[in-house]
Design an enzyme around this catalytic site. Structure first.
Site, short mmCIF file in Angstrom:
data_model
loop_
_atom_site.label_atom_id
_atom_site.label_comp_id
_atom_site.label_asym_id
_atom_site.label_seq_id
_atom_site.Cartn_x
_atom_site.Cartn_y
_atom_site.Cartn_z
N HIS A 257 96.46 80.06 95.65
CA HIS A 257 95.45 80.99 96.17
C HIS A 257 95.37 80.86 97.68
O HIS A 257 94.44 80.28 98.21
CB HIS A 257 94.08 80.66 95.56
CG HIS A 257 94.08 80.66 94.08
ND1 HIS A 257 94.29 81.78 93.34
CD2 HIS A 257 93.92 79.65 93.19
CE1 HIS A 257 94.25 81.48 92.06
NE2 HIS A 257 94.04 80.19 91.94
N CYS B 60 100.98 69.53 97.33
CA CYS B 60 101.41 68.41 96.48
C CYS B 60 102.87 68.67 96.09
O CYS B 60 103.41 69.76 96.36
CB CYS B 60 100.55 68.36 95.22
SG CYS B 60 100.72 69.85 94.24
N HIS C 212 101.75 75.92 87.58
CA HIS C 212 100.73 75.81 86.52
C HIS C 212 101.35 75.88 85.12
O HIS C 212 100.69 75.58 84.14
CB HIS C 212 99.77 76.99 86.57
CG HIS C 212 99.00 77.13 87.83
ND1 HIS C 212 98.44 76.05 88.46
CD2 HIS C 212 98.67 78.22 88.56
CE1 HIS C 212 97.80 76.49 89.54
NE2 HIS C 212 97.94 77.79 89.63
N ASN D 214 91.05 71.97 92.43
CA ASN D 214 91.04 70.61 93.01
C ASN D 214 90.37 70.59 94.38
O ASN D 214 89.78 69.59 94.77
CB ASN D 214 92.46 70.02 93.01
CG ASN D 214 93.37 70.62 94.05
OD1 ASN D 214 93.33 70.22 95.20
ND2 ASN D 214 94.16 71.60 93.67
N SER E 169 90.56 77.33 94.34
CA SER E 169 91.37 76.18 93.92
C SER E 169 90.47 75.11 93.29
O SER E 169 89.54 74.60 93.93
CB SER E 169 92.10 75.62 95.15
OG SER E 169 92.35 74.25 94.99
N CYS F 236 96.39 64.33 87.03
CA CYS F 236 97.42 64.17 88.05
C CYS F 236 96.99 63.05 89.00
O CYS F 236 95.90 63.10 89.58
CB CYS F 236 97.59 65.48 88.81
SG CYS F 236 98.68 65.33 90.21
N GLU G 270 96.88 76.90 83.74
CA GLU G 270 97.43 75.62 83.25
C GLU G 270 96.88 75.32 81.85
O GLU G 270 97.63 74.94 80.94
CB GLU G 270 97.06 74.48 84.20
CG GLU G 270 97.60 73.14 83.72
CD GLU G 270 96.99 71.96 84.45
OE1 GLU G 270 96.80 72.02 85.67
OE2 GLU G 270 96.70 70.96 83.76
N THR H 138 95.08 68.70 84.47
CA THR H 138 95.54 67.72 85.47
C THR H 138 94.62 67.56 86.68
O THR H 138 94.64 66.52 87.33
CB THR H 138 96.94 68.13 86.00
OG1 THR H 138 96.86 69.45 86.51
CG2 THR H 138 97.99 68.05 84.92
N CYS I 218 105.28 72.36 87.08
CA CYS I 218 105.21 70.99 87.60
C CYS I 218 105.48 70.01 86.45
O CYS I 218 104.93 70.18 85.36
CB CYS I 218 103.82 70.74 88.18
SG CYS I 218 103.58 69.03 88.66
S1 SF4 Z 1 99.84 68.49 88.47
FE1 SF4 Z 1 99.50 67.51 90.44
S2 SF4 Z 1 101.50 67.57 91.46
FE2 SF4 Z 1 101.57 69.03 89.76
S3 SF4 Z 1 101.00 71.00 90.66
FE3 SF4 Z 1 99.14 70.10 89.83
S4 SF4 Z 1 98.23 68.99 91.55
FE4 SF4 Z 1 100.36 69.40 92.09
#
Ligand code: SF4
Length: 283
Positions: free
Chosen positions: A42, A12, A74, A220, A218, A190, A126, A162, A96
């Site tokens: 990771h 991303c 993060h 996500n 991870s 996000c 994060e 996020t 980010c």
């Molecule tokens: S907030 Fe979204 S764009 Fe930012 S590092 Fe996390 S996944 Fe990537």
């Protein structure tokens, strides 16, 4: 066997930015050692690339005597920034912007007298950074059920890690409503993660098998696997091409490929090339 790649794959913007920042800083800092607290993502290959560029990864800021500290996408807690200042380290902040926005909202809510509640994984860096922005006063919950133990809240500000799932966020907000006098909800999800989750859901409904590429650590990527499995389609998550098993693809006509936001492009290319070989072998 047809291979259908999701539209949004690979790093991303936030991870890409942090990666480029780390490589550029290492290249331009021959006289100073560059450090990073924890791995950028990771992924073994990425970790090796960063290390080859000369960046040392450490788990403790106290171990850094002098040099440059890169803050990962993060983000980090205010304590880390303070320690870096005390230790006279130069800081290159690659947080980010989407994470930084969540931290700023949390700080503002705390300053305005709200009890901040963060929906997320309390062990994730994060979330630690967001909690740190509230001077460690925020309460972290991971699901709506955990809200039930909180009673008679006055002014509440809800924000979300996020990479969380939107349904979990909506349900947590609903659980907070009856026990709060005032509730402010900030959607700090996000959009890129949300987009990939929606794509995974749609793709899973059109193929015979979904392959999720990304680290098992991870957040996500794991969400993508869950979303795909929830549609009932066969789903496998792998971190690299060598983990593919030929027998998964017996009688499979269409394979959908989705990836986490920290999966490098070269890993995706390897997997697709291996998948193509497997497909040809099955013809
Ligand atoms: S907030 Fe979204 S764009 Fe930012 S590092 Fe996390 S996944 Fe990537």
């Amino acid at each position: 066997m047809k291979i259908v790649l999701a539209k949004h794959i690979g790093f991303c913007g936030g991870v890409n930015r942090a990666m480029e920042t780390a490589l550029k800083t290492a290249k331009n800092s021959s006289s100073e050692q560059v450090y990073m607290l924890g791995h950028i993502v990771h992924n073994k290959d990425v970790v090796e690339k960063i290390s080859k560029a000369g960046v040392i990864v450490t788990d403790n800021i106290k171990k850094i005597k002098t040099g440059i500290l890169i803050i990962r996408s993060h983000g980090a807690t205010p304590e880390i920034f303070e320690k870096a200042k005390t230790q006279k380290l130069k800081v290159v902040d690659a947080t980010c912007p989407i994470v930084a926005k969540a931290q700023n909202i949390a700080k503002r809510l705390k300053d305005e007298g709200y009890q901040v509640i963060v929906l997320g994984d309390r062990n994730h860096d994060e979330v630690k950074g967001i909690v740190g922005a509230t001077k460690n006063t925020a309460i972290v919950v991971s699901k709506p059920k955990e809200v039930q133990s909180l009673k008679n809240l006055n002014k509440v500000g809800l924000i979300v890690q996020t990479t969380q799932n939107i349904k979990n966020f909506i349900n947590t907000a609903s659980a907070l409503l009856p026990i709060s006098s005032e509730l402010r909800i900030y959607n700090t999800l996000c959009k890129i993660v949300d987009l990939r989750q929606k794509e995974a859901d749609l793709l899973a409904k059109k193929v015979d098998l979904v392959l999720v590429i990304g680290s098992f650590k991870s957040a996500n990527t794991k969400q993508l696997t869950t979303i795909s499995k929830n549609t009932g389609v066969k789903t496998h998550q792998i971190e690299r091409a060598s983990q593919l098993k030929k027998h998964w693809f017996n009688a499979i006509k269409k394979v959908g490929v989705v990836t986490g936001t920290s999966t490098p492009e070269w890993v995706i290319k390897d997997v697709v090339s291996e998948l193509t070989k497997i497909g040809k072998g099955l013809e």
